[in-house]
Scaffold this motif. Structure first.
Motif, short mmCIF file in Angstrom:
data_model
loop_
_atom_site.label_atom_id
_atom_site.label_comp_id
_atom_site.label_asym_id
_atom_site.label_seq_id
_atom_site.Cartn_x
_atom_site.Cartn_y
_atom_site.Cartn_z
N LEU A 75 30.63 69.26 -7.34
CA LEU A 75 31.52 70.17 -8.07
C LEU A 75 32.91 70.18 -7.45
O LEU A 75 33.93 70.21 -8.16
CB LEU A 75 30.93 71.59 -8.04
N LEU A 76 32.96 70.15 -6.12
CA LEU A 76 34.25 70.14 -5.42
C LEU A 76 35.07 68.92 -5.82
O LEU A 76 36.28 69.02 -6.11
CB LEU A 76 34.00 70.15 -3.91
N PHE A 77 34.42 67.73 -5.85
CA PHE A 77 35.14 66.50 -6.19
C PHE A 77 35.56 66.47 -7.67
O PHE A 77 36.61 65.94 -8.01
CB PHE A 77 34.29 65.28 -5.85
N SER A 78 34.72 67.03 -8.53
CA SER A 78 35.07 67.02 -9.95
C SER A 78 36.29 67.87 -10.26
O SER A 78 37.03 67.59 -11.20
CB SER A 78 33.87 67.50 -10.79
N TYR A 80 38.64 69.12 -7.56
CA TYR A 80 39.75 69.10 -6.60
C TYR A 80 39.88 67.76 -5.87
O TYR A 80 40.44 67.71 -4.78
CB TYR A 80 39.55 70.22 -5.57
N GLU A 81 39.39 66.70 -6.46
CA GLU A 81 39.36 65.40 -5.78
C GLU A 81 40.71 65.00 -5.21
O GLU A 81 40.81 64.51 -4.08
CB GLU A 81 38.83 64.34 -6.73
N LYS A 82 41.79 65.24 -5.94
CA LYS A 82 43.12 64.80 -5.49
C LYS A 82 43.67 65.66 -4.37
O LYS A 82 44.60 65.26 -3.68
CB LYS A 82 44.09 64.80 -6.67
N LYS A 83 43.10 66.84 -4.16
CA LYS A 83 43.60 67.75 -3.12
C LYS A 83 42.81 67.66 -1.82
O LYS A 83 43.18 68.29 -0.83
CB LYS A 83 43.55 69.20 -3.62
N LEU A 84 41.72 66.90 -1.82
CA LEU A 84 40.81 66.91 -0.67
C LEU A 84 41.26 65.99 0.45
O LEU A 84 41.83 64.91 0.21
CB LEU A 84 39.40 66.52 -1.12
N ILE A 108 32.28 56.30 -4.00
CA ILE A 108 33.17 57.20 -3.27
C ILE A 108 33.84 56.46 -2.11
O ILE A 108 35.01 56.68 -1.80
CB ILE A 108 32.40 58.43 -2.75
N MET A 109 33.10 55.57 -1.47
CA MET A 109 33.68 54.77 -0.38
C MET A 109 34.86 53.96 -0.88
O MET A 109 35.90 53.86 -0.21
CB MET A 109 32.61 53.85 0.22
N LYS A 110 34.74 53.37 -2.06
CA LYS A 110 35.84 52.57 -2.61
C LYS A 110 37.05 53.43 -2.90
O LYS A 110 38.19 53.04 -2.67
CB LYS A 110 35.37 51.86 -3.88
N ILE A 111 36.79 54.64 -3.42
CA ILE A 111 37.90 55.55 -3.72
C ILE A 111 38.69 55.86 -2.46
O ILE A 111 39.93 55.81 -2.44
CB ILE A 111 37.37 56.86 -4.35
#
Length: 644
Positions: A75-78, A80-84, A108-111
Motif C-alpha cells: 500500500l505504501l508503494f502504491s 507514495y513510491e516517488k517519495k520513499l 522492485i530491485m530494477k526500479i
C-alpha cells in the motif's frame, strides 16, 4: 525473532508526530505488536498517510511478520513510491522474498537500481541482479541440514565451539524460579547454555546451564572463546552493578564483555575498551590463533545499519583501534554474526544479494584480505533469517541458526554437512590378528582428520575388510583407529595422494589383550606369568605349568619378532651344584615346551638354570627361613631381549 532483538536499537526511525503519540511511543520502545494494532486502528479511521503506512510496514518488518509487512509496504508503494527513500525499497524487497514472491522482488530491485547513482544507500540487493538472483534460486545445493533435537518452541541460536562442546544462547527458562520476560516478544531473556556433541558432530545432547555468573537477568548471547578455552568474549545488554545503562535518548545499547575461568569459576565480566554508551558492539568472534577479535557495531564510521569490525589483541592485553572491514564486506544493510577460520570469513547479511532476510555468506581470505562474499545458497539460506554459521573446515560439518518455516519454534539451531568439492579420495583396508594373520570381524574402525575430529566410523566384515564413503582432500594427513573388546587398540596414520578419486588402502594389525603380561621390572622387560611348579627333583612340565607357559606362547605369537631368554632359579635348600643342575634342566625343559607349541627355536636366545645364585631375599645357605620365604626364590623368568 531474537536476531533482530540483539541490534534493534540500531534501527533508524522517523520522528514521532504528536497526533500519533501513543502508537509512536510504543513503536520507539520496540513494542511493535502493540504499536501495529494502534496504527491499524488509525488506518481504519481513514488515515492512510505515508507515516502510518511506513510505520505499519516497519512494525511488522522488524517483528519478522513478512506477510503483513508485504501488505502494508505494498500500500505504501502504491501511494507514495516517488517519495520513499531507497531503504524502503530494500525493506519491501526483503519482505517479498520473505514470503517467496521473488518475481515482484526482482521488479522492485530494477526500479531502485535507477535511484542508486544519487543515493548513499548502496547495497548489493538493489543492484541489477536479475540473472544472479535466478542463479541463486536455481543453484545446486551444497549442504545436508538437520534440525536439532535440543531446540525448544522458544529461541535457540548462536552456537559457538567451546573445547569439545557447544555453547549457545536460548530463551528457555530452566535456571530461574522467577521468570524474567522481555516485553518485545514476551519470551524470557537470553542465557548461555552448553551441550555435548555426538561422535560425528551432527547433533547436540545433554543441555545444561553454562554459568550462573555470566547469565544475568538480561540478554547474553553470541560468545567466543580463546583457543585455550579459559577466556570468553560475549554480548550482553549494557548492564553492570545491577544497573541497566542507557544513553541520553533512553536507549540501552549492547556491549561486549569478557571473563576468565579461574579455579573452575568464571570471573565477573568486564567491558572491552571499545564499548560505548552511545552505540552498540556485539557478536564477537576470535580468529583461530586468538590474535584478532571480529565484532559487529553501528559505531561512527559504519557503512550501514551494522558493520563487521576487527581489533587486534596485543601481547600486553590491550586492543588496537577498531578497523571497519570495508565496503567489500559491509553494505548499507546489516552485516552480522562473523565467524573466522584459517581460510574464510563467514557472516550473515541482508545487504548482499540473498534469498530473503539474513543470508549466510563466505569470503575467502587471501594475501590482500577478504575476497568478494559468496552466498552459500539453499538450503543453508532460506527466505527467512539464516545466521550464526560455524564450521570445522577439516570435516565441513558445523551448525547455523534460522527462523525458517518448519522449525521447532522461534530461532532454531541446525547442523549441516557441506558437500564441498574435495579430492574425492576414499579409504579402505583390512584388520588382521598379528599373531596369525587371520582376519578379525566386527572391529570398530574410526577415521580421524588431522586435528582429531571424527570423520566417519564403520566395522569390519566377515573377511576383516572395512571401507569409508567419506571423501577426503588430497595430500592431507589422516588417522585410522581400531578397537575391539579383548584386543589392544591400534592406529595408523596415512597421507592421501594428489590423485582425484584414488582409493587409499590402509591395513592394520590387531593384538589380543593379554592382561598386561608384558611388564618392566627394574628396567628389564619381561613376560610375567604365575610361578610354574615342578615335581620334587623333576624337570617334567606338569599340566598346571603348561597352562601358564601357554600364556608365553600366546604373547610370542602376538609379537612374531619377539625373542626371549629363560632363566630358572631355585632356593638355597640343597647343595649349590645340585640346585644349578636341576634348574638348568628345568629351564631347558621349559624352552622345549614353548618350541613344541609352534614357536621357532631361534626365538629363544637361551634357557639357563642359575640355581641359588640370584636369590631375591636373605634366605641363603645356613639362614633359617619360612617355606614361603624360600618359595619366593623358586621361579622361572622370561626376559624379553627383542620386541618389535
Amino acid at each position: 525473532m531474537y536476531i533482530v532483538v540483539l541490534f534493534l536499537s540500531l534501527a533508524c526511525f522517523s520522528s514521532a508526530q504528536l497526533k500519533y503519540n501513543d502508537a509512536d511511543t510504543n513503536f520507539d520502545n520496540l513494542l511493535y505488536v502493540k504499536a501495529a494494532k494502534q496504527y491499524e486502528s488509525i488506518f481504519q479511521k481513514g488515515d492512510d498517510s505515508q507515516h502510518i503506512l511506513q510505520r505499519l510496514g516497519d512494525a511488522y518488518f522488524f517483528n519478522t511478520d513478512m506477510e503483513n509487512a508485504v501488505k502494508w509496504y505494498g500500500l505504501l508503494f502504491s501511494k507514495y513510491e516517488k517519495k520513499l527513500q531507497p531503504e524502503y525499497g530494500f525493506r519491501y524487497i526483503h519482505a517479498l522474498k520473505g514470503v517467496g514472491n521473488y518475481r515482484l522482488a526482482k521488479a522492485i530491485m530494477k526500479i531502485y537500481t535507477k535511484k542508486l547513482d544519487t543515493s548513499e544507500f548502496t547495497v548489493a540487493q538493489l543492484e541489477d541482479n536479475d540473472d544472479k538472483l535466478d542463479e541463486l534460486l536455481n543453484g545446486q545445493p551444497q549442504f545436508y541440514i538437520s534440525n536439532l533435537g535440543i531446540n525448544t518452541p522458544l529461541a535457540d541460536f548462536g552456537p559457538t565451539y567451546y573445547k569439545d562442546k557447544i555453547v549457545f544462547s536460548s530463551s528457555r527458562d530452566s535456571l530461574r524460579f522467577e521468570t524474567n520476560v522481555y516485553e518485545w516478544n514476551n519470551q524470557p531473556y537470553l542465557d548461555f547454555f552448553m551441550a555435548d556433541t555426538t561422535d560425528l558432530g551432527s547433533d547436540l545432547v545433554q543441555v545444561v546451564n553454562f554459568s550462573e555468573i555470566l547469565n544475568s537477568k538480561y540478554h547474553e548471547a553470541a560468545a567466543t572463546f580463546i583457543p585455550e578455552g579459559n577466556i570468553i568474549y560475549f554480548t550482553r545488554n549494557n548492564y553492570a552493578n545491577n544497573d541497566l545503562g542507557r544513553d541520553d535518548e533512553g536507549t540501552n545499547h549492547l556491549k561486549i564483555y569478557t571473563s576468565e575461568l579461574k579455579g573452575g569459576e568464571w570471573t565477573l565480566p568486564e567491558e572491552v575498551p571499545f564499548n560505548s554508551e552511545t552505540y552498540s558492539t556485539g557478536q564477537p568472534a576470535l580468529s583461530p590463533d586468538g590474535k584478532f577479535l571480529f565484532f559487529v557495531s553501528d559505531m561512527p564510521g559504519s557503512i550501514g545499519g551494522t558493520d563487521i569490525f576487527m581489533v587486534e589483541l596485543m601481547k600486553d592485553g590491550s586492543f588496537s583501534e577498531p578497523i571497519n572491514l570495508g565496503p567489500k564486506i559491509n553494505t548499507s544493510g546489516r552485516e552480522m554474526f562473523p565467524f573466522v577460520t584459517e581460510e574464510r570469513l563467514y557472516f550473515a547479511s541482508d545487504g548482499h544479494l540473498g534469498l530473503g532476510g539474513l543470508d549466510i555468506f563466505e569470503s575467502e581470505l587471501g594475501v590482500n584480505g577478504f575476497g568478494i562474499p559468496e552466498n552459500l545458497g539453499k538450503p543453508i539460506n532460506s527466505n527467512k533469517d539464516d545466521f550464526a554459521y560455524i564450521v570445522r573446515e577439516s570435516t565441513n560439518r558445523g551448525y547455523f541458526s534460522s527462523n525458517r518455516k518448519g522449525g521447532n519454534g522461534d530461532d532454531d539451531i541446525y547442523s549441516f554437512q557441506r558437500m564441498k568439492e574435495t579430492c574425492g579420495q576414499t579409504v579402505k583396508g583390512s584388520v588382521i590378528r598379528k599373531a596369525n594373520a587371520q582376519p578379525i570381524v566386527d572391529v570398530n574402525v574410526i577415521l580421524f582428520s588431522k586435528d582429531g575430529t571424527v570423520l566417519d566410523r564403520t566395522i569390519t566384515d566377515s573377511t576383516g575388510a572395512y571401507g569409508f564413503d567419506f571423501e577426503l582432500d588430497c595430500e592431507a594427513k589422516h588417522t585410522v583407529k581400531i578397537n575391539k573388546e579383548g584386543f589392544l587398540p591400534g592406529e595408523k596414520e596415512f597421507f592421501t595422494t594428489n590423485e582425484k578419486g584414488y582409493t587409499k588402502n590402509v591395513h592394520l594389525e590387531i593384538i589380543k589383550e593379554l592382561n598386561n603380561l608384558i611388564v618392566r621390572e627394574n628396567g628389564i622387560l619381561k613376560i610375567k606369568i604365575d610361578n610354574i611348579y615342578f615335581d620334587l627333583n623333576e624337570a617334567n612340565i606338569r599340566q598346571d605349568a603348561a597352562q601358564e607357559l601357554n600364556k608365553i606362547v600366546e604373547v610370542m605369537k602376538e609379537y612374531p619378532k619377539m625373542i626371549i631368554k629363560i632363566e630358572a632359579h631355585t632356593d638355597s635348600r640343597g647343595s649349590d651344584r645340585y640346585n644349578e643342575t636341576l634348574s638348568d634342566k628345568r629351564a631347558k625343559a621349559t624352552g622345549s615346551y614353548i618350541i613344541s607349541q609352534g614357536i621357532e627355536a631361534n626365538r629363544i636366545e637361551s634357557a639357563i638354570g642359575y640355581g641359588e645364585k640370584t636369590l631375591l631375599n636373605q634366605c641363603s645357605n645356613g639362614v633359617k627361613c619360612t617355606t614361603e620365604e624360600h618359595d619366593e626364590n623358586r621361579r622361572s623368568e622370561f626376559i624379553i631381549t627383542k620386541l618389535e
